[in-house]
Design a protein around this motif. Structure first.
Motif, PDB file in Angstrom:
ATOM      1  N   TYR A  35      44.227  38.703   5.354  1.00  0.00           N
ATOM      2  CA  TYR A  35      43.747  39.456   6.510  1.00  0.00           C
ATOM      3  C   TYR A  35      44.895  39.999   7.341  1.00  0.00           C
ATOM      4  O   TYR A  35      46.024  39.490   7.319  1.00  0.00           O
ATOM      5  CB  TYR A  35      42.863  38.573   7.402  1.00  0.00           C
ATOM      6  CG  TYR A  35      43.596  37.403   8.046  1.00  0.00           C
ATOM      7  CD1 TYR A  35      44.246  37.538   9.272  1.00  0.00           C
ATOM      8  CD2 TYR A  35      43.646  36.163   7.423  1.00  0.00           C
ATOM      9  CE1 TYR A  35      44.916  36.477   9.861  1.00  0.00           C
ATOM     10  CE2 TYR A  35      44.315  35.090   8.000  1.00  0.00           C
ATOM     11  CZ  TYR A  35      44.950  35.252   9.213  1.00  0.00           C
ATOM     12  OH  TYR A  35      45.629  34.192   9.789  1.00  0.00           O
ATOM     13  N   HIS A  36      44.595  41.034   8.092  1.00  0.00           N
ATOM     14  CA  HIS A  36      45.379  41.461   9.258  1.00  0.00           C
ATOM     15  C   HIS A  36      44.360  41.475  10.385  1.00  0.00           C
ATOM     16  O   HIS A  36      43.488  42.341  10.434  1.00  0.00           O
ATOM     17  CB  HIS A  36      45.975  42.852   9.057  1.00  0.00           C
ATOM     18  CG  HIS A  36      46.696  43.378  10.261  1.00  0.00           C
ATOM     19  ND1 HIS A  36      48.063  43.538  10.315  1.00  0.00           N
ATOM     20  CD2 HIS A  36      46.235  43.763  11.478  1.00  0.00           C
ATOM     21  CE1 HIS A  36      48.407  44.008  11.508  1.00  0.00           C
ATOM     22  NE2 HIS A  36      47.313  44.146  12.234  1.00  0.00           N
ATOM     23  N   ASP A  37      44.451  40.515  11.280  1.00  0.00           N
ATOM     24  CA  ASP A  37      43.360  40.318  12.247  1.00  0.00           C
ATOM     25  C   ASP A  37      43.856  39.422  13.373  1.00  0.00           C
ATOM     26  O   ASP A  37      44.057  38.221  13.183  1.00  0.00           O
ATOM     27  CB  ASP A  37      42.176  39.666  11.536  1.00  0.00           C
ATOM     28  CG  ASP A  37      40.934  39.564  12.409  1.00  0.00           C
ATOM     29  OD1 ASP A  37      41.067  39.673  13.638  1.00  0.00           O
ATOM     30  OD2 ASP A  37      39.839  39.343  11.858  1.00  0.00           O
TER      31      ASP A  37
ATOM     32  N   GLN B 180      39.211  30.283   5.857  1.00  0.00           N
ATOM     33  CA  GLN B 180      38.266  31.224   6.465  1.00  0.00           C
ATOM     34  C   GLN B 180      37.144  31.580   5.477  1.00  0.00           C
ATOM     35  O   GLN B 180      37.390  31.837   4.303  1.00  0.00           O
ATOM     36  CB  GLN B 180      38.985  32.498   6.905  1.00  0.00           C
ATOM     37  CG  GLN B 180      39.850  32.328   8.134  1.00  0.00           C
ATOM     38  CD  GLN B 180      41.271  31.937   7.844  1.00  0.00           C
ATOM     39  OE1 GLN B 180      41.522  31.137   6.952  1.00  0.00           O
ATOM     40  NE2 GLN B 180      42.225  32.517   8.574  1.00  0.00           N
TER      41      GLN B 180
ATOM     42  N   GLN C 144      42.405  35.881  14.591  1.00  0.00           N
ATOM     43  CA  GLN C 144      42.585  34.645  13.832  1.00  0.00           C
ATOM     44  C   GLN C 144      43.991  34.090  14.072  1.00  0.00           C
ATOM     45  O   GLN C 144      44.976  34.768  13.765  1.00  0.00           O
ATOM     46  CB  GLN C 144      42.373  34.902  12.342  1.00  0.00           C
ATOM     47  CG  GLN C 144      40.989  35.440  12.003  1.00  0.00           C
ATOM     48  CD  GLN C 144      40.790  35.593  10.517  1.00  0.00           C
ATOM     49  OE1 GLN C 144      41.133  34.710   9.730  1.00  0.00           O
ATOM     50  NE2 GLN C 144      40.220  36.722  10.103  1.00  0.00           N
TER      51      GLN C 144
ATOM     52  N   ALA D 265      41.759  45.728  12.267  1.00  0.00           N
ATOM     53  CA  ALA D 265      41.810  44.571  11.385  1.00  0.00           C
ATOM     54  C   ALA D 265      41.248  44.922  10.021  1.00  0.00           C
ATOM     55  O   ALA D 265      40.445  45.855   9.876  1.00  0.00           O
ATOM     56  CB  ALA D 265      41.013  43.408  11.979  1.00  0.00           C
TER      57      ALA D 265
ATOM     58  N   GLU E  48      37.753  34.334   2.631  1.00  0.00           N
ATOM     59  CA  GLU E  48      38.790  35.297   2.978  1.00  0.00           C
ATOM     60  C   GLU E  48      40.055  34.990   2.186  1.00  0.00           C
ATOM     61  O   GLU E  48      40.563  33.870   2.214  1.00  0.00           O
ATOM     62  CB  GLU E  48      39.067  35.250   4.485  1.00  0.00           C
ATOM     63  CG  GLU E  48      39.933  36.397   4.948  1.00  0.00           C
ATOM     64  CD  GLU E  48      39.920  36.561   6.449  1.00  0.00           C
ATOM     65  OE1 GLU E  48      39.618  37.667   6.925  1.00  0.00           O
ATOM     66  OE2 GLU E  48      40.212  35.576   7.156  1.00  0.00           O
TER      67      GLU E  48
ATOM     68  N   ASN F 130      39.854  42.704   6.381  1.00  0.00           N
ATOM     69  CA  ASN F 130      39.563  41.409   5.781  1.00  0.00           C
ATOM     70  C   ASN F 130      39.314  41.581   4.288  1.00  0.00           C
ATOM     71  O   ASN F 130      38.486  42.401   3.882  1.00  0.00           O
ATOM     72  CB  ASN F 130      38.325  40.771   6.421  1.00  0.00           C
ATOM     73  CG  ASN F 130      38.392  40.763   7.931  1.00  0.00           C
ATOM     74  OD1 ASN F 130      37.710  41.546   8.575  1.00  0.00           O
ATOM     75  ND2 ASN F 130      39.218  39.902   8.497  1.00  0.00           N
TER      76      ASN F 130
ATOM     77  N   TYR G  33      37.684  39.878   1.399  1.00  0.00           N
ATOM     78  CA  TYR G  33      36.705  38.824   1.134  1.00  0.00           C
ATOM     79  C   TYR G  33      36.357  38.773  -0.351  1.00  0.00           C
ATOM     80  O   TYR G  33      36.165  39.823  -0.991  1.00  0.00           O
ATOM     81  CB  TYR G  33      35.416  39.077   1.910  1.00  0.00           C
ATOM     82  CG  TYR G  33      35.487  38.848   3.393  1.00  0.00           C
ATOM     83  CD1 TYR G  33      35.961  37.653   3.930  1.00  0.00           C
ATOM     84  CD2 TYR G  33      35.044  39.835   4.276  1.00  0.00           C
ATOM     85  CE1 TYR G  33      36.004  37.447   5.291  1.00  0.00           C
ATOM     86  CE2 TYR G  33      35.074  39.636   5.647  1.00  0.00           C
ATOM     87  CZ  TYR G  33      35.558  38.440   6.144  1.00  0.00           C
ATOM     88  OH  TYR G  33      35.591  38.233   7.510  1.00  0.00           O
TER      89      TYR G  33
END
Length: 243
Positions: free
Chosen positions: A58-60, A74, A63, A172, A55, A174, A176
């Motif tokens: 992120y906006h999540d 991550q 976590q 969210a 990762e 991600n 990656y």
């Protein structure tokens, strides 16, 4: 000592959990097909999707991102479910703590659908990162295609509507990548692809986008095994204290 650390971690993470989209978001989650690129809609090959991704950002809210348990390192290990061809597994891990830290490992499962890159994810109802968050719509928004046809990177968007008549319970995104670190130009390409699909609001909504520190685990060679068992994710050692 280990149990004391686990209970402390659980308490601190619980304290960070809150509604993900109280403002600056649409009234409801967009339809999954609406946010996919044309390539994903028509040419996505799940066999090229399998493998290890790191990762980048992120906006999540699942976590932890604030001191003293800011997550780092991550990683997502995606594979075909060994017993069910209609599902796939995502062994998601993150590192918390100081120094080498401690790895939390979550064994997540996703149902495949008739549409490429459109999945239904299942979280543990006892997850310490966001309790009672289950059955999340997960969408591959876009991918970066390598010369050999595999995917260098993937953008994934998760969304769940609130039970009330309006509002979003969880949203969210991600970023990656196959590499744990990438240059700014490649990241901006990923960001432009996300915004092109109308999902800029996810990264713009408070608290914004969080960039991941992968250097910590590169330096210490401290990523968990690719076949690690669930830990500190409400699926193993901690589950009995959260029921």
């Amino acid at each position: 000592m280990k149990r004391m650390f686990e209970l402390l971690l659980y308490g601190m993470v619980q304290h960070t959990v809150r509604a993900d989209c109280p403002e600056d978001c649409p009234a409801r989650c967009p339809q999954q097909l609406e946010v996919q690129s044309d390539f994903v809609k028509t040419q996505f090959d799940i066999k090229q999707f399998w493998g290890v991704y790191y990762e980048i950002a992120y906006h999540d809210s699942t976590q932890p991102r604030r001191w003293p348990i800011r997550a780092s390192c991550q990683r997502s290990v995606k594979s075909q479910h060994p017993g069910d061809p209609k599902n796939y597994k995502d062994l998601f891990s993150l590192n918390v703590g100081f120094g080498r830290g401690v790895n939390a490992v979550c064994d997540l499962e996703f149902n495949l659908t008739d549409h490429p890159g459109v999945f239904l994810g299942h979280w543990s109802g006892h997850s310490i990162f966001n309790p009672n968050l289950t059955d999340i719509h997960n969408t591959v928004v876009d991918v970066g295609v390598a010369a050999n046809g595999t995917y260098n990177w993937t953008l994934e968007f998760q969304c769940k509507n609130a039970e009330e008549s309006k509002g979003i319970r969880f949203a969210a995104v991600n970023f990656y990548h196959r590499k744990p670190q990438i240059d700014a130009e490649e990241f901006q390409l990923m960001m432009s692809r996300l915004r092109a699909r109308g999902l800029g609001w996810v990264v713009d909504a408070s608290p914004g986008l969080t960039f991941v520190d992968q250097q910590k685990c590169i330096d210490h060679d401290s990523y968990p095994s690719l076949t690690a068992k669930p830990a500190l994710c409400g699926q193993g050692a901690l589950q009995e204290v959260m029921v």
